[in-house]
Design a protein around this motif. Structure first.
Motif, mmCIF file in Angstrom:
data_model
loop_
_atom_site.group_PDB
_atom_site.id
_atom_site.type_symbol
_atom_site.label_atom_id
_atom_site.label_comp_id
_atom_site.label_asym_id
_atom_site.label_seq_id
_atom_site.Cartn_x
_atom_site.Cartn_y
_atom_site.Cartn_z
ATOM 1 N N ARG A 1 0.188 2.190 8.898
ATOM 2 C CA ARG A 1 0.696 0.818 8.777
ATOM 3 C C ARG A 1 0.895 0.395 7.324
ATOM 4 O O ARG A 1 1.351 -0.711 7.056
ATOM 5 C CB ARG A 1 -0.271 -0.151 9.476
ATOM 6 C CG ARG A 1 -0.384 0.065 10.979
ATOM 7 C CD ARG A 1 -1.524 -0.756 11.568
ATOM 8 N NE ARG A 1 -1.337 -2.190 11.318
ATOM 9 C CZ ARG A 1 -2.312 -3.091 11.452
ATOM 10 N NH1 ARG A 1 -3.529 -2.699 11.814
ATOM 11 N NH2 ARG A 1 -2.071 -4.371 11.215
ATOM 12 N N TRP A 2 0.561 1.261 6.393
ATOM 13 C CA TRP A 2 0.673 0.899 4.978
ATOM 14 C C TRP A 2 2.100 0.528 4.595
ATOM 15 O O TRP A 2 2.318 -0.458 3.896
ATOM 16 C CB TRP A 2 0.197 2.049 4.099
ATOM 17 C CG TRP A 2 -1.284 2.219 4.065
ATOM 18 C CD1 TRP A 2 -2.220 1.442 4.685
ATOM 19 C CD2 TRP A 2 -1.994 3.241 3.377
ATOM 20 N NE1 TRP A 2 -3.484 1.916 4.433
ATOM 21 C CE2 TRP A 2 -3.377 3.020 3.635
ATOM 22 C CE3 TRP A 2 -1.629 4.320 2.583
ATOM 23 C CZ2 TRP A 2 -4.369 3.843 3.096
ATOM 24 C CZ3 TRP A 2 -2.613 5.136 2.044
ATOM 25 C CH2 TRP A 2 -3.962 4.898 2.302
ATOM 26 N N ILE B 1 -3.964 -6.060 1.227
ATOM 27 C CA ILE B 1 -2.908 -5.391 1.989
ATOM 28 C C ILE B 1 -2.820 -5.898 3.425
ATOM 29 O O ILE B 1 -1.763 -5.813 4.065
ATOM 30 C CB ILE B 1 -3.117 -3.861 1.994
ATOM 31 C CG1 ILE B 1 -1.856 -3.146 2.490
ATOM 32 C CG2 ILE B 1 -4.340 -3.477 2.821
ATOM 33 C CD1 ILE B 1 -1.919 -1.630 2.355
ATOM 34 N N ARG B 2 -3.885 -6.485 3.928
ATOM 35 C CA ARG B 2 -3.905 -6.916 5.331
ATOM 36 C C ARG B 2 -3.095 -8.177 5.585
ATOM 37 O O ARG B 2 -2.762 -8.466 6.740
ATOM 38 C CB ARG B 2 -5.359 -7.152 5.779
ATOM 39 C CG ARG B 2 -6.234 -5.921 5.710
ATOM 40 C CD ARG B 2 -7.685 -6.278 5.964
ATOM 41 N NE ARG B 2 -8.213 -7.178 4.942
ATOM 42 C CZ ARG B 2 -9.455 -7.659 4.938
ATOM 43 N NH1 ARG B 2 -10.286 -7.346 5.913
ATOM 44 N NH2 ARG B 2 -9.861 -8.455 3.965
ATOM 45 N N HIS B 3 -2.778 -8.916 4.528
ATOM 46 C CA HIS B 3 -2.131 -10.207 4.692
ATOM 47 C C HIS B 3 -0.903 -10.323 3.796
ATOM 48 O O HIS B 3 -0.842 -9.718 2.724
ATOM 49 C CB HIS B 3 -3.105 -11.338 4.350
ATOM 50 C CG HIS B 3 -4.447 -11.206 4.996
ATOM 51 N ND1 HIS B 3 -4.624 -11.295 6.364
ATOM 52 C CD2 HIS B 3 -5.678 -10.966 4.476
ATOM 53 C CE1 HIS B 3 -5.902 -11.137 6.662
ATOM 54 N NE2 HIS B 3 -6.567 -10.928 5.520
ATOM 55 N N ALA B 4 0.045 -11.128 4.231
ATOM 56 C CA ALA B 4 1.185 -11.437 3.368
ATOM 57 C C ALA B 4 0.688 -12.192 2.142
ATOM 58 O O ALA B 4 -0.304 -12.929 2.217
ATOM 59 C CB ALA B 4 2.209 -12.276 4.125
ATOM 60 N N GLN C 1 4.571 -0.591 6.340
ATOM 61 C CA GLN C 1 4.959 -1.889 6.898
ATOM 62 C C GLN C 1 4.377 -3.033 6.073
ATOM 63 O O GLN C 1 5.071 -4.010 5.749
ATOM 64 C CB GLN C 1 4.478 -1.982 8.350
ATOM 65 C CG GLN C 1 4.695 -3.341 8.998
ATOM 66 C CD GLN C 1 4.026 -3.432 10.369
ATOM 67 O OE1 GLN C 1 3.515 -2.442 10.902
ATOM 68 N NE2 GLN C 1 4.012 -4.623 10.939
ATOM 69 N N HIS C 2 3.095 -2.910 5.733
ATOM 70 C CA HIS C 2 2.426 -3.984 5.007
ATOM 71 C C HIS C 2 2.898 -4.064 3.555
ATOM 72 O O HIS C 2 3.047 -5.171 3.013
ATOM 73 C CB HIS C 2 0.909 -3.788 5.066
ATOM 74 C CG HIS C 2 0.310 -4.171 6.386
ATOM 75 N ND1 HIS C 2 -0.525 -5.258 6.548
ATOM 76 C CD2 HIS C 2 0.422 -3.614 7.616
ATOM 77 C CE1 HIS C 2 -0.899 -5.353 7.807
ATOM 78 N NE2 HIS C 2 -0.337 -4.355 8.480
ATOM 79 N N THR C 3 3.120 -2.930 2.921
ATOM 80 C CA THR C 3 3.596 -2.968 1.530
ATOM 81 C C THR C 3 5.027 -3.499 1.460
ATOM 82 O O THR C 3 5.415 -4.124 0.466
ATOM 83 C CB THR C 3 3.522 -1.581 0.869
ATOM 84 O OG1 THR C 3 4.234 -0.617 1.660
ATOM 85 C CG2 THR C 3 2.078 -1.137 0.698
#
Length: 222
Positions: free
Chosen positions: A151-152, A115-118, A154-156
């Motif tokens: 921030r979930w 989840i931390r990275h594209a 945004q990342h998802t």
């Protein structure tokens, strides 16, 4: 989800070693070190059943885990690790391709991304490959405890857009540390097995309803 039994069955390198009992199979794919072993242990409530390693690329076979005598998790070799020999990567690729295209017991794929990275090019290629073959996919964003819950979303969103998530393919935030997403993922597994006419009776018998956690994950429907 109550786990009554969970066991490692076999490390297979080809069809002759695959189980023959006809139970539905769910394949787990993802980059090395994305947390497949940790997710499996959390899903099965068994510490150390699926071995974690600090050396990426260690898994070189299809590792079968039988759960509640009603399904198999099939752990794939991790992709995207540069230090693995090219010849070994080619061997894995052939084994995986044959399994994905030919294994009748395969119901769907769980693809893990961090989840931390594209999503990486390998992540995108794997997802596109599954879509080309026509395999339903559940995307699990691991390591949810590593970033703030706020921030979930945004990342998802980035993961959803980069993979171009299609149709009924779900996206679930997961943490092997906190158990976040475990019930939702089991709920998704139950739902998909019940959609399959051949496995519905077994699924109804072996799996109780698992309450989803959609209000907590920040994930949105596909």
């Amino acid at each position: 989800m109550k786990i009554t039994s969970a066991e490692f069955v076999v490390s297979a390198v080809g069809p002759k070693q695959y189980p023959t009992d006809g139970l539905p199979e769910i394949a787990l794919v993802g980059r090395s070190n994305v947390g497949k072993s940790s997710l499996l242990n959390k899903m099965m409530n068994r510490k150390g059943l699926a071995r974690t390693s600090s050396k990426p690329g260690k898994t070189q076979t299809l590792n079968y885990f039988r759960v509640n005598n009603m399904l198999y998790f099939v752990d794939f070799p991790g992709y995207g690790y540069a230090k693995v020999a090219k010849s070994l990567k080619q061997q894995w690729g052939k084994m995986i391709e044959n399994y994905l295209k030919q294994r009748q017991e395969l119901r769907f794929v769980i693809q893990l991304v961090d989840i931390r990275h594209a999503p990486s090019k390998d992540d995108v290629a794997m997802y596109d490959w599954c879509k080309e073959i026509g395999i339903p996919t559940v995307v699990v964003a691991t390591k949810g405890d590593k970033i703030a819950r706020g921030r979930w979303l945004q990342h998802t969103k980035v993961i959803r857009e980069q993979l171009q998530l299609r149709g009924d393919d779900a996206l679930i935030v997961f943490s092997s540390e906190t158990g976040q997403g475990r019930d939702e993922l089991w709920g998704e597994i139950v739902r998909r097995l019940r959609q399959d006419d051949e496995t519905a009776p077994e699924a109804d018998q072996a799996l109780p309803d698992a309450a989803p956690e959609t209000a907590e994950t920040g994930s949105s429907p596909s």
